[in-house]
Write a protein that holds these residues in place. Sequence first.
Motif, short mmCIF file in Angstrom:
data_model
loop_
_atom_site.label_atom_id
_atom_site.label_comp_id
_atom_site.label_asym_id
_atom_site.label_seq_id
_atom_site.Cartn_x
_atom_site.Cartn_y
_atom_site.Cartn_z
N ILE A 276 0.84 -1.21 0.00
CA ILE A 276 0.00 0.00 0.00
C ILE A 276 0.86 1.25 0.00
O ILE A 276 0.55 2.25 -0.65
N LYS A 277 1.99 1.20 0.72
CA LYS A 277 2.84 2.39 0.82
C LYS A 277 3.83 2.51 -0.33
O LYS A 277 4.60 3.47 -0.40
N SER A 278 3.81 1.56 -1.26
CA SER A 278 4.72 1.63 -2.40
C SER A 278 4.26 2.68 -3.40
O SER A 278 3.08 3.05 -3.45
N ALA A 279 5.19 3.13 -4.23
CA ALA A 279 4.86 4.13 -5.26
C ALA A 279 3.84 3.57 -6.24
O ALA A 279 3.00 4.31 -6.78
N ASP A 280 3.90 2.25 -6.51
CA ASP A 280 2.96 1.65 -7.45
C ASP A 280 1.51 1.83 -7.02
O ASP A 280 0.61 1.93 -7.85
N THR A 281 1.29 1.85 -5.71
CA THR A 281 -0.08 2.03 -5.21
C THR A 281 -0.40 3.50 -4.98
O THR A 281 -1.43 4.00 -5.44
N LEU A 282 0.47 4.21 -4.28
CA LEU A 282 0.18 5.60 -3.93
C LEU A 282 0.05 6.49 -5.16
O LEU A 282 -0.65 7.50 -5.13
N ALA A 283 0.74 6.12 -6.26
CA ALA A 283 0.70 6.95 -7.47
C ALA A 283 -0.36 6.46 -8.46
O ALA A 283 -0.45 6.99 -9.56
N ASN A 284 -1.14 5.47 -8.05
CA ASN A 284 -2.14 4.90 -8.96
C ASN A 284 -3.53 5.20 -8.43
O ASN A 284 -4.02 4.51 -7.52
N PRO A 285 -4.21 6.22 -8.97
CA PRO A 285 -5.54 6.60 -8.46
C PRO A 285 -6.55 5.47 -8.53
O PRO A 285 -7.40 5.33 -7.65
N LEU A 286 -6.46 4.64 -9.57
CA LEU A 286 -7.42 3.53 -9.70
C LEU A 286 -7.24 2.52 -8.58
O LEU A 286 -8.21 1.99 -8.04
N ARG A 287 -5.98 2.25 -8.22
CA ARG A 287 -5.74 1.30 -7.13
C ARG A 287 -6.21 1.88 -5.79
O ARG A 287 -6.80 1.18 -4.97
N LEU A 288 -5.92 3.16 -5.58
CA LEU A 288 -6.35 3.79 -4.33
C LEU A 288 -7.87 3.79 -4.22
O LEU A 288 -8.44 3.50 -3.16
N TYR A 289 -8.53 4.11 -5.33
CA TYR A 289 -10.00 4.09 -5.33
C TYR A 289 -10.51 2.68 -5.08
O TYR A 289 -11.42 2.47 -4.27
N GLY A 290 -9.92 1.70 -5.77
CA GLY A 290 -10.35 0.31 -5.59
C GLY A 290 -10.19 -0.16 -4.16
O GLY A 290 -11.05 -0.86 -3.61
N LEU A 291 -9.07 0.24 -3.53
CA LEU A 291 -8.82 -0.14 -2.14
C LEU A 291 -9.85 0.50 -1.21
O LEU A 291 -10.42 -0.16 -0.34
N ALA A 292 -10.09 1.79 -1.40
CA ALA A 292 -11.06 2.50 -0.56
C ALA A 292 -12.47 1.95 -0.77
O ALA A 292 -13.24 1.77 0.18
N LYS A 293 -12.81 1.67 -2.02
CA LYS A 293 -14.14 1.15 -2.33
C LYS A 293 -14.34 -0.24 -1.74
O LYS A 293 -15.41 -0.55 -1.20
N ALA A 294 -13.31 -1.09 -1.84
CA ALA A 294 -13.39 -2.43 -1.28
C ALA A 294 -13.61 -2.38 0.23
O ALA A 294 -14.41 -3.13 0.79
N ALA A 295 -12.88 -1.46 0.89
CA ALA A 295 -13.05 -1.30 2.33
C ALA A 295 -14.44 -0.80 2.67
O ALA A 295 -15.12 -1.32 3.58
N ALA A 296 -14.91 0.20 1.93
CA ALA A 296 -16.23 0.79 2.21
C ALA A 296 -17.35 -0.23 2.00
O ALA A 296 -18.32 -0.26 2.75
N ASP A 297 -17.19 -1.08 0.99
CA ASP A 297 -18.23 -2.06 0.68
C ASP A 297 -18.30 -3.19 1.69
O ASP A 297 -19.35 -3.81 1.88
N ASN A 298 -17.16 -3.49 2.34
CA ASN A 298 -17.08 -4.73 3.11
C ASN A 298 -16.74 -4.56 4.58
O ASN A 298 -16.52 -5.55 5.27
N ILE A 299 -16.66 -3.32 5.07
CA ILE A 299 -16.39 -3.10 6.49
C ILE A 299 -17.56 -2.36 7.13
O ILE A 299 -18.01 -1.34 6.62
N GLN A 300 -18.05 -2.91 8.23
CA GLN A 300 -19.06 -2.22 9.02
C GLN A 300 -18.33 -1.34 10.03
O GLN A 300 -17.48 -1.83 10.79
#
Length: 415
Positions: A276-300
């Motif tokens: 998550i802290k790598s440049a490949d993730t932090l510089a990739n808006p689609l990955r960041l969005y996907g990560l946030a969306k996955a968390a929002a969809d599946n965490i109460q």
Amino acid sequence: MHSDPTPGTPTRAQARAGEKSPGAPIARHGRLKPRSLRSSLGALALRTVAVVAVSAAALAGFAVLDVFATVNAKEGVQLVDAAGNALPPRVGAVDGAFTVLLAGSDSGGGNPAYDERDAALNDVTMLLHVSADHRDATVVSLPRDLYVPIPSCPDGTGGSHNSMSRQKLNTSLSYGGLACTVLTVKQLTGLDIDYAGVIEFDGVIEMSNAVGGVPVCVSGDIVDPYSGLDVRAGDNSLQGAQALAFLRTRHGVGDGSDLARISNQQVFLSSLVRTIKSADTLANPLRLYGLAKAAADNIQLSESLKDVTTIASLGVALKEVDPAKVVFVQYPNHLDGDGVAPTVDEAELLMSALREDRPVTLTGDTGLGSETVEAAPAPAELAAGEPAASATVELPSNVHGQTAAQVTCSRPFAD
């Protein structure tokens, strides 16, 4: 008889035709300098960048709104105090130390492939404590079979369940929901827990997919028919069902115990932090969005975590922590019947350090389910003028764990 026109003056016929007489002066206008190819391309590039920037900003705004709309659409969990009174949520920008409890439910959120019981158990219970200066983070994994007292918990109808003097920690979620698990862990550790959430199996799958897979190392082949894990010795990139199987496996690692599973999970979680802290993730808006969306969809989430400013502030705080100062530690314990019990002195040393907001360091090994591959990197040096952290607490060698910067391998089951 008509006289000839004055030289230089157009005849009537020429005037009607719009012609000039041969000797008429020519009107001259200022000419524009021809544009060079470089300046034309530069202007086009600037316009393109402007369009892309506006489009990206619009997409980013949509993504943020989408994630928070998902969060707000879900009912939050109201945390309570020992008397059962609702705690006012700590919302807004996070200033100072904070503690988050994350429970991993063995429910699949309605997915028949994973739902195994009528009542969900918190097979994973972790505490994240971040220091007041946001430089240190400690993640404490509490064994699911840890015998603890469970306090009186709200029953969801305005009443409360009776307290119990000795039960396994993983029953607290089914007994009184997330609020009960928070109360139980708060009573055990003495830590104030500001925020909490429950993640289900499907959430693990989606989050591993969002980052494009989590690289993990195993020191030998692991085939576990109970969890469905099938990985080969060496490096593996896990996502989807195999990522979940890796986190669930118990029979496939170490001595087949839940304690071995904790250290195996820390192999995955430390790699996830690095990913998550790598440049490949932090510089990739689609990955960041996907990560946030996955968390929002599946965490109460608890009510305290349903605030836009709070979530953003927590994210900023965690983003700044050096992986070498993210410490994963197993709650100190020893075998007790068919479960484990707290090892009191070591547990109090760890918890008092967190209550006093002091960083901890490990001196023991990584645990039954993993082994060290590379020595843990040293934390980054403090910048000139930065205040030093509080005195570090050194944990004894019978307390197991690793840092997020430390590369470890899962250890296959051995009789």
